[in-house]
Design an enzyme around this catalytic site. Structure first.
Site, PDB file in Angstrom:
ATOM      1  N   ALA A   1       0.846  59.369  43.276  1.00  0.00           N
ATOM      2  CA  ALA A   1       2.037  58.775  43.889  1.00  0.00           C
ATOM      3  C   ALA A   1       1.952  57.258  43.807  1.00  0.00           C
ATOM      4  O   ALA A   1       0.879  56.687  43.598  1.00  0.00           O
ATOM      5  CB  ALA A   1       2.158  59.223  45.335  1.00  0.00           C
TER       6      ALA A   1
ATOM      7  N   GLU B   1      -7.145  61.148  47.312  1.00  0.00           N
ATOM      8  CA  GLU B   1      -6.510  60.490  48.455  1.00  0.00           C
ATOM      9  C   GLU B   1      -7.514  60.046  49.511  1.00  0.00           C
ATOM     10  O   GLU B   1      -7.293  59.050  50.209  1.00  0.00           O
ATOM     11  CB  GLU B   1      -5.472  61.424  49.086  1.00  0.00           C
ATOM     12  CG  GLU B   1      -4.232  61.669  48.254  1.00  0.00           C
ATOM     13  CD  GLU B   1      -4.386  62.806  47.242  1.00  0.00           C
ATOM     14  OE1 GLU B   1      -3.375  63.165  46.618  1.00  0.00           O
ATOM     15  OE2 GLU B   1      -5.523  63.324  47.087  1.00  0.00           O
TER      16      GLU B   1
ATOM     17  N   GLY C   1      -0.999  63.041  43.499  1.00  0.00           N
ATOM     18  CA  GLY C   1       0.320  63.633  43.309  1.00  0.00           C
ATOM     19  C   GLY C   1       0.529  64.175  41.909  1.00  0.00           C
ATOM     20  O   GLY C   1       1.314  65.099  41.714  1.00  0.00           O
TER      21      GLY C   1
ATOM     22  N   GLU D   1      -0.930  67.560  42.041  1.00  0.00           N
ATOM     23  CA  GLU D   1      -0.030  68.378  42.852  1.00  0.00           C
ATOM     24  C   GLU D   1       1.228  68.749  42.069  1.00  0.00           C
ATOM     25  O   GLU D   1       1.712  69.879  42.155  1.00  0.00           O
ATOM     26  CB  GLU D   1       0.331  67.623  44.129  1.00  0.00           C
ATOM     27  CG  GLU D   1      -0.849  67.496  45.093  1.00  0.00           C
ATOM     28  CD  GLU D   1      -0.574  66.563  46.262  1.00  0.00           C
ATOM     29  OE1 GLU D   1      -0.855  66.954  47.401  1.00  0.00           O
ATOM     30  OE2 GLU D   1      -0.087  65.438  46.021  1.00  0.00           O
TER      31      GLU D   1
END
Length: 296
Positions: free
Chosen positions: A104, A170, A147, A150
């Site tokens: 992200a 993260e 992300g 994911e």
């Protein structure tokens, strides 16, 4: 170099700034065509002999395809476009050879608060990817971090290039996965391995990802998108209706008990007998010919 330092270096390269779209040569397939559309951070194509496989290519190369709001909105819009196109039977989601997606966009989210996240329901719309009616094949090269990993797990099948790297780093920047990393990863590779990846931020190789079940197959980096398209073409040779039903049944296995899943599967199996494509498929088998599906 420590995992934490690697993560910091990768995340430090992620920044949000409007840029003109970069121009790259399209992947080489026997058959492909470019799709027009107002996308700044994506390229859309169709591929395959019958042009029945859609390709969505993430295109923010300077920040390793960091998943900013605009990019995710464009992905969602592109998937809706292909889902509504009756000529498209499967979708390939890919990035560059250097990165599928490095996570992200940290600069975009660094000033978020708990209250703002609740008000905006932050990143909730990412799950649209997982709800695609048509199967999505992630063709992963390079980094699939945070992300990015994911996003790959939201797809139905993952093919990886031999130099691909997967992680949920993260923890190294003071947070946890928020788009399914703790949930999908655990269901796919098991508690112990998922805990190791999430609590350390360690990256795993494509070979290890295949061994753990995160990835279906590994190919040379320059072949992975082509192989994903071939898989899409194979899926496209079947009834789109039956493919959608089969996808729904498999997904239910992750969300129900065994007994509930078995009953759900049985009812879906029963339902296929109302379809013309089921009748055609069995007739073609008995008559020793190729089926001619009409998606009815």
């Amino acid at each position: 170099m420590s995992v934490s330092r690697v993560s910091q270096i990768l995340f430090s390269r992620v920044s949000y700034a409007a840029r003109k779209p970069q121009q790259f040569a399209a992947p080489v397939f026997r058959y492909y065509s470019y799709q027009t559309g107002n996308y700044e951070f994506l390229k859309l194509e169709t591929a395959g002999e019958k042009k029945n496989v859609g390709i969505v290519t993430l295109n923010r190369p300077k920040v390793l395809n960091a998943l900013c709001d605009q990019l995710m909105n464009e992905i969602i819009r592109a998937l809706k476009h292909f889902n509504s196109d009756s000529s498209i039977a499967a979708i390939v989601l890919t990035g560059s050879e250097k990165a599928f997606a490095a996570g992200a966009d940290i600069k975009e989210m660094k000033d978020n608060s708990y209250a703002s996240n609740l008000k905006l329901n932050f990143i909730a719309d990412w799950n649209v990817v997982a709800k695609s009616r048509k199967p999505i094949i992630a063709a992963v090269n390079g980094y699939a971090l945070g992300g990015g990993n994911e996003l790959a797990m939201m797809c139905d099948i993952i093919y990886a290039g031999d130099k691909a790297k997967f992680s949920q780093p993260e923890i190294a920047i003071g947070t946890i996965p928020g788009a399914g990393g703790t949930q999908r990863l655990t269901r796919v590779i098991g508690k112990s391995k998922a805990m190791e990846m999430i609590l350390t931020g360690n990256m795993i190789s494509a070979e290890e990802a295949e061994k753990s079940g995160l990835v279906s197959k590994v190919f040379p980096a320059d072949k992975v998108v082509e192989e994903a398209v071939k898989l899409g073409e194979k899926i496209a040779s079947h009834s789109q209706l039956i493919v959608a039903i089969a996808k729904e049944a498999v997904n239910a296995a992750y969300e129900t008990t065994l007994q509930q899943g078995l009953l759900f599967e049985k009812r879906l199996f029963h339902s296929t007998f109302s379809l013309a494509d089921r009748k055609e498929g069995m007739a073609a088998f008995l008559e020793k010919r190729s089926p001619r599906y009409t998606n009815q």
